[in-house]
Design a protein around this motif. Structure first.
Motif, mmCIF file in Angstrom:
data_model
loop_
_atom_site.group_PDB
_atom_site.id
_atom_site.type_symbol
_atom_site.label_atom_id
_atom_site.label_comp_id
_atom_site.label_asym_id
_atom_site.label_seq_id
_atom_site.Cartn_x
_atom_site.Cartn_y
_atom_site.Cartn_z
ATOM 1 N N GLY A 63 0.817 -1.204 0.000
ATOM 2 C CA GLY A 63 0.000 0.000 0.000
ATOM 3 C C GLY A 63 0.853 1.257 0.000
ATOM 4 O O GLY A 63 1.856 1.340 0.727
ATOM 5 N N ILE A 64 0.481 2.234 -0.814
ATOM 6 C CA ILE A 64 1.155 3.535 -0.836
ATOM 7 C C ILE A 64 0.132 4.588 -0.445
ATOM 8 O O ILE A 64 -0.817 4.865 -1.190
ATOM 9 N N LEU A 65 0.321 5.140 0.745
ATOM 10 C CA LEU A 65 -0.588 6.165 1.277
ATOM 11 C C LEU A 65 0.184 7.476 1.347
ATOM 12 O O LEU A 65 0.815 7.786 2.359
ATOM 13 N N MET A 66 0.167 8.223 0.268
ATOM 14 C CA MET A 66 0.945 9.455 0.164
ATOM 15 C C MET A 66 0.253 10.421 -0.792
ATOM 16 O O MET A 66 -0.460 9.997 -1.708
ATOM 17 N N PRO A 67 0.523 11.719 -0.635
ATOM 18 C CA PRO A 67 0.155 12.683 -1.674
ATOM 19 C C PRO A 67 1.199 12.616 -2.786
ATOM 20 O O PRO A 67 2.135 11.802 -2.741
ATOM 21 N N ASN A 68 1.054 13.457 -3.791
ATOM 22 C CA ASN A 68 2.051 13.510 -4.867
ATOM 23 C C ASN A 68 3.408 13.919 -4.297
ATOM 24 O O ASN A 68 3.531 14.970 -3.664
ATOM 25 N N CYS A 69 4.408 13.083 -4.525
ATOM 26 C CA CYS A 69 5.756 13.391 -4.060
ATOM 27 C C CYS A 69 6.715 12.404 -4.704
ATOM 28 O O CYS A 69 6.296 11.394 -5.291
ATOM 29 N N LEU A 70 8.009 12.682 -4.589
ATOM 30 C CA LEU A 70 9.013 11.814 -5.176
ATOM 31 C C LEU A 70 8.981 10.426 -4.546
ATOM 32 O O LEU A 70 9.134 9.408 -5.250
ATOM 33 N N ASP A 71 8.778 10.337 -3.235
ATOM 34 C CA ASP A 71 8.722 9.029 -2.582
ATOM 35 C C ASP A 71 7.617 8.157 -3.161
ATOM 36 O O ASP A 71 7.773 6.936 -3.267
ATOM 37 N N ASN A 90 -6.240 6.099 -1.629
ATOM 38 C CA ASN A 90 -6.763 7.459 -1.631
ATOM 39 C C ASN A 90 -6.404 8.152 -0.320
ATOM 40 O O ASN A 90 -6.790 7.702 0.765
ATOM 41 N N ALA A 91 -5.665 9.254 -0.416
ATOM 42 C CA ALA A 91 -5.207 9.958 0.783
ATOM 43 C C ALA A 91 -6.339 10.667 1.522
ATOM 44 O O ALA A 91 -6.116 11.182 2.618
ATOM 45 N N ARG A 92 -7.536 10.684 0.942
ATOM 46 C CA ARG A 92 -8.685 11.289 1.620
ATOM 47 C C ARG A 92 -9.532 10.259 2.368
ATOM 48 O O ARG A 92 -10.547 10.617 2.968
ATOM 49 N N TYR A 93 -9.138 9.004 2.295
ATOM 50 C CA TYR A 93 -9.930 7.981 2.968
ATOM 51 C C TYR A 93 -9.968 8.197 4.475
ATOM 52 O O TYR A 93 -9.021 8.687 5.083
ATOM 53 N N LYS A 94 -11.072 7.774 5.064
ATOM 54 C CA LYS A 94 -11.239 7.770 6.505
ATOM 55 C C LYS A 94 -10.812 6.394 7.047
ATOM 56 O O LYS A 94 -10.615 5.454 6.288
ATOM 57 N N PRO A 95 -10.671 6.263 8.369
ATOM 58 C CA PRO A 95 -10.188 4.993 8.930
ATOM 59 C C PRO A 95 -10.955 3.757 8.468
ATOM 60 O O PRO A 95 -10.357 2.719 8.178
ATOM 61 N N ARG A 96 -12.284 3.858 8.391
ATOM 62 C CA ARG A 96 -13.071 2.693 7.955
ATOM 63 C C ARG A 96 -12.684 2.248 6.555
ATOM 64 O O ARG A 96 -12.555 1.046 6.278
ATOM 65 N N GLU A 97 -12.498 3.224 5.656
ATOM 66 C CA GLU A 97 -12.130 2.891 4.275
ATOM 67 C C GLU A 97 -10.711 2.342 4.197
ATOM 68 O O GLU A 97 -10.428 1.406 3.433
ATOM 69 N N LEU A 98 -9.799 2.931 4.981
ATOM 70 C CA LEU A 98 -8.426 2.430 5.021
ATOM 71 C C LEU A 98 -8.386 0.982 5.497
ATOM 72 O O LEU A 98 -7.670 0.141 4.927
ATOM 73 N N ALA A 99 -9.131 0.689 6.542
ATOM 74 C CA ALA A 99 -9.169 -0.673 7.079
ATOM 75 C C ALA A 99 -9.686 -1.645 6.025
ATOM 76 O O ALA A 99 -9.162 -2.765 5.875
ATOM 77 N N PRO A 121 -3.185 13.726 9.210
ATOM 78 C CA PRO A 121 -1.945 12.982 9.459
ATOM 79 C C PRO A 121 -2.146 11.487 9.240
ATOM 80 O O PRO A 121 -3.028 10.870 9.855
ATOM 81 N N PHE A 122 -1.305 10.899 8.397
ATOM 82 C CA PHE A 122 -1.515 9.510 8.011
ATOM 83 C C PHE A 122 -1.266 8.538 9.158
ATOM 84 O O PHE A 122 -1.918 7.494 9.235
ATOM 85 N N VAL A 123 -0.316 8.852 10.024
ATOM 86 C CA VAL A 123 -0.052 7.955 11.153
ATOM 87 C C VAL A 123 -1.295 7.854 12.039
ATOM 88 O O VAL A 123 -1.673 6.757 12.492
ATOM 89 N N GLU A 124 -1.956 8.973 12.267
ATOM 90 C CA GLU A 124 -3.181 8.960 13.065
ATOM 91 C C GLU A 124 -4.294 8.178 12.361
ATOM 92 O O GLU A 124 -5.041 7.423 12.996
ATOM 93 N N LEU A 125 -4.397 8.348 11.059
ATOM 94 C CA LEU A 125 -5.424 7.632 10.301
ATOM 95 C C LEU A 125 -5.194 6.131 10.357
ATOM 96 O O LEU A 125 -6.126 5.340 10.553
#
Length: 537
Positions: A63-71, A90-99, A121-125
Motif C-alpha cells: 500500500g502507498i498512502l501518500m500525496p504527490n511526491c518523489l517518494d 486514496n489519501a482522503r480515505y477515513k479509517p473505515r475505508e483504510l481498514a 496525518p496519516f499515522v493517526e489515520l
C-alpha cells in the motif's frame, strides 16, 4: 493500411529504458524538488532493494498512502522492478475505508509519509484504521518522512534495509516480471458500498499510456502539468505516458492556485491537465491569471459542458482545449478529443476510442444498439480493461453484458465517425413528475450565466412531483446573483419541469478523489427540506 505496432514493456522496463534514452531529462518536478530520469531510476532501485530487505516478494501487495511526491513515484516504480503490486490508497480515505482496503487487498506493507498537505496525518489515520483489527497479512508500516513513529520502519531503517540488498538482485527480479502480471490495484470510491479494487496489468496500463502519448503527440521536450493525485488514474496514467516518452511531469503535493500558476510560467509548461472545473476555474479567476505568460501551453484538458469549454478556450487562446471520457475500470481514459479536431468536435465530443478499445452505445431497457446520435449506456471492452473487481466476482458479472462489454453506468452517444459524447450518469437522471430530466442539461445552462463558476444539479424530494431539481452554485469571485435571478435565467430557456426549484450557494464542495460528491449534495438538500417541513400537530 496502418503498419505500426506497439512496443509493450513492464513498468520496471519502462523506467530502465527511459533512463537509458533520456538520462539527463527532468522526469518529475515539484515546487522544491526535481529529479532526472537517471536519478529517478536510482531512487526506484533503492526502494526496490529496501522492499526486498523487508522480504517482500513478487505478487505481494504494497500500500502507498501518500500525496504527490518523489517518494510515491520511487516506491511505486520500485514495486514494479521486483514484481510486487503497488496499491495506491486514496489519501482522503477515513479509517473505515483504510481498514477495508488493507484487508481486501491483503496488504503486506503500507508506505506512508508525514507530508500532510490538505490531508489528515496519516499515522493517526492508520492507527484509527487498525485500532481494533489489524489485517493478519500486514507485516510492516514504513514512514518515509522526517518523523519516527513507534512501530514504523523510519527513513534511516529503510535506507539501511536497502544497503543489505544488491542491485543485481533487483535486476534479476525485474527480468522475471511479465506483461500480464498486475501493475497496480486502484480503488474506486463507492457511494453506497466499500471502495472496490480495480487490478490493472502492466499490459493494460502501458497500452493505455501509449495511446495517451499518441493522442497528445507527446515528446521528450514536453513539460506536462498535472495537479491530479497519483493515487488516482487521472494522475498516474498521464505520468506513465510522459515517462514512456521522456517528457517532464510538473506537479505538487497538493493543488494551490498560486503555486500552480507560478509553476505553469516558470517551468514553461506545454501541456496542462487540470481536468476538473474546480481546478481550471480557480486558475482562470486567479488575480494574476491575465498577466501570466501561458502562451507555450499547446493543449489543455478539462471536463465541462461545451459552452464552458469554449470559455476555457477563450481564456487559453494558444492552447487546444480538449475533453475526455473514461473510468478506472477501463484504464482511466478510453478517449480524448483530438488536438487536430475543430473547436466544435474538441469541445462537443470526447473523440474516438483509443485503438483496440471498443465501445457500444446500448439502450439499457431494450438492450438494442443505439443509432449514431442516440443516447444510451456506454459499454466498453478492449486491452486497456481491468481484471475485474478484486474479490468481487458477483459485481464483475453484473457489470458485464452478454457480449463481454463492461456496463459503465454512463449515458452518452457516438456520432457517425465514432466520437463519444458523455451526457451523464444513468443514476444522474431526475424523474420530475414522470418526466426524465438530465442534470447535465441544467448544469450546462446554469454555467452560461456570467456569475456562475460551477453548477451541480441533484434531485430533491417533492411531495407533488416526487423529485425536483436542486442546484448548488459556486459564484465567480466578486460576482453576485440571487436565486431568483438564476431561476429566471433557466425559466426562459427550458421546460418548466426542468427549472430548479431550489438554489443553494456554496463556497466549498464535498469532494471524493477529484470529483464533487453529488450524493452528499443530495443528502444535504433532503435533510434541509425534511427539517424545515411542517410537523404534524
Amino acid at each position: 493500411m496502418d503498419d505500426s505496432w506497439l512496443e509493450l514493456v513492464t513498468g520496471g522496463d519502462l523506467l530502465v529504458r527511459s533512463a537509458a534514452r533520456w538520462p539527463d531529462n527532468d522526469a518529475l518536478v515539484y515546487p522544491e524538488q526535481r529529479v532526472t530520469y537517471s536519478r529517478l531510476l536510482l531512487g526506484a532501485r533503492r526502494a526496490a532493494r529496501a522492499l526486498l530487505g523487508l522480504e517482500i516478494r513478487p505478487g505481494e501487495r504494497v500500500g502507498i498512502l501518500m500525496p504527490n511526491c518523489l517518494d510515491f513515484m520511487e516506491t511505486y516504480l520500485g514495486c514494479h522492478l521486483i514484481g510486487a503490486v503497488p496499491v495506491t490508497i486514496n489519501a482522503r480515505y477515513k479509517p473505515r475505508e483504510l481498514a477495508h482496503v488493507a484487508a481486501d487487498a491483503e496488504l503486506v506493507t503500507v508506505l506512508t509519509t508525514d507530508l500532510i498537505a490538505e490531508y489528515a496525518p496519516f499515522v493517526e489515520l492508520l492507527a484509527a484504521a487498525f485500532a481494533h483489527d489489524r489485517p493478519a497479512s500486514l507485516r510492516n508500516l514504513v514512514m518515509l518522512g522526517a518523523s519516527k513513529p513507534a512501530g514504523y520502519v523510519d527513513r534511516a531503517g529503510w535506507n539501511a534495509l536497502a544497503d543489505t540488498v544488491r542491485d543485481a538482485d533487483v535486476e534479476s527480479m525485474r527480468r522475471s516480471v511479465r506483461l500480464r502480471d498486475l501493475a497496480v490495484i486502484m480503488y474506486t470510491s463507492g457511494t453506497t458500498s466499500h471502495p472496490r479494487g480495480c487490478p490493472m496489468t502492466h499490459e493494460a496500463l502501458v497500452r493505455t499510456a501509449l495511446a495517451v502519448g499518441k493522442r497528445f503527440q507527446l515528446t521528450a521536450s514536453e513539460r506536462f502539468w498535472n495537479p491530479l493525485p497519483l493515487f488516482h488514474m487521472g494522475g498516474l496514467l498521464p505520468t506513465t505516458a510522459n515517462l514512456l516518452n521522456g517528457g517532464t511531469v510538473v506537479s505538487a503535493v497538493h493543488f494551490d492556485p498560486d503555486t500552480a500558476l507560478k509553476m505553469l510560467v516558470s517551468e514553461k509548461v506545454t501541456f496542462a491537465y487540470p481536468t476538473f472545473p474546480t481546478i481550471t476555474q480557480s486558475l482562470i479567476h486567479h488575480p494574476d491569471f491575465r498577466s501570466a505568460d501561458l502562451s507555450r501551453i499547446r493543449g489543455l484538458l478539462d471536463t465541462a459542458p461545451p459552452d464552458v469549454l469554449r470559455q476555457v478556450q477563450e481564456a487559453f487562446p494558444a492552447a487546444k482545449v480538449i475533453a475526455s471520457y473514461g473510468l478506472t475500470e477501463a484504464g482511466g481514459v478510453i478517449c480524448y478529443s483530438e488536438l487536430d479536431d475543430d473547436l466544435d468536435r474538441r469541445t462537443g465530443t470526447s473523440g474516438r476510442p483509443f485503438e483496440g478499445m471498443r465501445v457500444r452505445i446500448v439502450d439499457p431497457e431494450t438492450e438494442t444498439e443505439c443509432a449514431p446520435g442516440q443516447v444510451g449506456e456506454i459499454r466498453v471492452t478492449g486491452p486497456g480493461m481491468f481484471e475485474g473487481y478484486l474479490n468481487d466476482p458477483v459485481t464483475t458479472a453484473e457489470r458485464t453484458d452478454p457480449l463481454g462489454y463492461f456496463r459503465t453506468g454512463d449515458l452518452g452517444c457516438a456520432d457517425a465517425d465514432g466520437r463519444i459524447t458523455y451526457t451523464g450518469r444513468l443514476k444522474d437522471m431526475l424523474k420530475v413528475g414522470g418526466e426524465n430530466v438530465a442534470a447535465a442539461e441544467i448544469e450546462a445552462h446554469l454555467a452560461r450565466h456570467p456569475a456562475v463558476k460551477i453548477a451541480q444539479v441533484v434531485s430533491a424530494p417533492d411531495v407533488r412531483l416526487v423529485e425536483v431539481a436542486a442546484a448548488f452554485i459556486e459564484l465567480v469571485p466578486g460576482a453576485t446573483v440571487t436565486a431568483g435571478e438564476l431561476i429566471a435565467h433557466c425559466a426562459g430557456s427550458m421546460a418548466s419541469f426542468k427549472v430548479p426549484r431550489h438554489i443553494r450557494f456554496v463556497q466549498e464542495w464535498p469532494m471524493s478523489t477529484t470529483k464533487i460528491q453529488k450524493v452528499r449534495l443530495r443528502e444535504a438538500i433532503a435533510q434541509e427540506l425534511e427539517s424545515s417541513a411542517p410537523q404534524p400537530s
